[in-house]
Design a protein around this motif. Sequence first.
Motif, PDB file in Angstrom:
ATOM      1  N   ASP A  81       0.831  -1.210   0.000  1.00 18.46           N
ATOM      2  CA  ASP A  81       0.000   0.000   0.000  1.00 18.46           C
ATOM      3  C   ASP A  81       0.862   1.256   0.000  1.00 18.46           C
ATOM      4  O   ASP A  81       0.569   2.229  -0.708  1.00 18.46           O
ATOM      5  CB  ASP A  81      -0.926  -0.010   1.224  1.00 18.46           C
ATOM      6  CG  ASP A  81      -2.038  -1.042   1.098  1.00 18.46           C
ATOM      7  OD1 ASP A  81      -2.322  -1.466  -0.032  1.00 18.46           O
ATOM      8  OD2 ASP A  81      -2.616  -1.418   2.145  1.00 18.46           O
ATOM      9  N   GLU A  82       1.930   1.239   0.797  1.00 19.55           N
ATOM     10  CA  GLU A  82       2.833   2.400   0.830  1.00 19.55           C
ATOM     11  C   GLU A  82       3.561   2.549  -0.510  1.00 19.55           C
ATOM     12  O   GLU A  82       3.737   3.668  -1.007  1.00 19.55           O
ATOM     13  CB  GLU A  82       3.838   2.235   1.966  1.00 19.55           C
ATOM     14  CG  GLU A  82       4.880   3.337   2.057  1.00 19.55           C
ATOM     15  CD  GLU A  82       4.271   4.686   2.463  1.00 19.55           C
ATOM     16  OE1 GLU A  82       4.933   5.713   2.236  1.00 19.55           O
ATOM     17  OE2 GLU A  82       3.138   4.704   3.014  1.00 19.55           O
ATOM     18  N   ALA A  83       3.969   1.423  -1.095  1.00 19.11           N
ATOM     19  CA  ALA A  83       4.653   1.471  -2.388  1.00 19.11           C
ATOM     20  C   ALA A  83       3.736   2.053  -3.459  1.00 19.11           C
ATOM     21  O   ALA A  83       4.183   2.798  -4.339  1.00 19.11           O
ATOM     22  CB  ALA A  83       5.110   0.064  -2.788  1.00 19.11           C
ATOM     23  N   GLU A  84       2.448   1.742  -3.369  1.00 17.72           N
ATOM     24  CA  GLU A  84       1.497   2.303  -4.325  1.00 17.72           C
ATOM     25  C   GLU A  84       1.378   3.813  -4.135  1.00 17.72           C
ATOM     26  O   GLU A  84       1.356   4.581  -5.106  1.00 17.72           O
ATOM     27  CB  GLU A  84       0.131   1.637  -4.162  1.00 17.72           C
ATOM     28  CG  GLU A  84      -0.898   2.140  -5.188  1.00 17.72           C
ATOM     29  CD  GLU A  84      -2.244   1.459  -5.043  1.00 17.72           C
ATOM     30  OE1 GLU A  84      -2.831   1.084  -6.062  1.00 17.72           O
ATOM     31  OE2 GLU A  84      -2.705   1.313  -3.887  1.00 17.72           O
ATOM     32  N   GLN A  85       1.313   4.262  -2.891  1.00 15.81           N
ATOM     33  CA  GLN A  85       1.220   5.698  -2.622  1.00 15.81           C
ATOM     34  C   GLN A  85       2.460   6.436  -3.106  1.00 15.81           C
ATOM     35  O   GLN A  85       2.371   7.586  -3.536  1.00 15.81           O
ATOM     36  CB  GLN A  85       1.021   5.942  -1.119  1.00 15.81           C
ATOM     37  CG  GLN A  85      -0.308   5.431  -0.580  1.00 15.81           C
ATOM     38  CD  GLN A  85      -0.453   5.671   0.919  1.00 15.81           C
ATOM     39  OE1 GLN A  85       0.292   6.460   1.506  1.00 15.81           O
ATOM     40  NE2 GLN A  85      -1.403   4.992   1.539  1.00 15.81           N
ATOM     41  N   GLN A  86       3.603   5.763  -3.048  1.00 19.92           N
ATOM     42  CA  GLN A  86       4.850   6.383  -3.489  1.00 19.92           C
ATOM     43  C   GLN A  86       5.048   6.282  -5.004  1.00 19.92           C
ATOM     44  O   GLN A  86       6.024   6.792  -5.533  1.00 19.92           O
ATOM     45  CB  GLN A  86       6.040   5.720  -2.776  1.00 19.92           C
ATOM     46  CG  GLN A  86       6.047   5.892  -1.272  1.00 19.92           C
ATOM     47  CD  GLN A  86       6.271   7.326  -0.851  1.00 19.92           C
ATOM     48  OE1 GLN A  86       6.937   8.098  -1.550  1.00 19.92           O
ATOM     49  NE2 GLN A  86       5.713   7.711   0.288  1.00 19.92           N
TER      50      GLN A  86
END
Length: 343
Positions: A81-86
């Motif tokens: 999820d964090e990788a998607e936001q980044q």
Amino acid sequence: MSTSSHSTPQPSITSPDASRELQTTERVAAFNVLAEAIALLSQKAGSPVTGSAVRLEMGRRTYGGFDPKRVGYKRFRDFLDEAEQQGYVEIDHDRPGDVGLSIPGASPEVGSTSRMRSDLWKAFSDWNPRTSRYYDLNEDRVVTLPTEPAPLEPTRYAELRTRISDSPSGFVEIKPVSRQQQLAWMMDFALRVTDPEVSRILSEALKSDHPARYFVVVLRNFPNLLNRWHNTLRERVYAEALRWRDSNARLAGIQVDHVDSPNHPQSSRLRDEAASPSGRRAVESPQRQVHDLDVVQFFANQMPGNVTQPRSPLRQRLHEAIERMPESELRKITIPVGYLFEE
């Protein structure tokens, strides 16, 4: 009087700022490994890849060093999820079961069937001959019940039988894809595998007493092929569902794809059902991984020109030791893949 001075070693103390900086650096490195793994697997599979396949590839690329907790996340999904936001990855949140991953801006899979309704998926893919399946036109959903009634069966089955008998026009029977047809699909897939040795191993597995089970067991040792088989199976089951819908005018308005409706619940086990026609999947364990390799070797030995030799005492002891080893120790073992197919 002279005094000798001794320097007392001081403990190494890492400041909170330095610790955070190290974690941030490792997190960026992990995001880059994630993107590389997705790109590599997508190129091989020709379609969006699953989270589990990507995590396995990340483990390979980091020699087992990747751990979501190491870079500040409790779960792999939180890391994604964090990788998607980044902006490192795109997640297919609508895909049932294991999430689909792709590189941002990559073309989506043409004709993707990952959004197929889970109730229709199970009705068509599960070949259990003791189960009858109907589409309830009034409730707009699949209903299933044992084909043969039994004494003291649950009330819901008796009531459903009565409804089908009293209002046959309100139900359309669903004939699942037969075991014979799915085995034919497996054989067709095996023959299309470009690696001749792997193709022959899969073909031998399909000649066994439990062809579907061992076909999947062999594929588990080749994650890219397993992912391709999942895609192939989904596409063919999806096509069967479309043919069923188009064959009956009463089904003209039926949605085969997933829609956001309480009447069309999505099963988080869809990915597992695709992995095994029986719909059941055992929990992964180091011992099962070792046994999977045994299955590959067994069917490799069934090929023409191969003769199964009894294990020497040393090989037997090594085999027994491997079965007792924890996964952390198994990861340290280096076995050239060529030995799996050595003639």
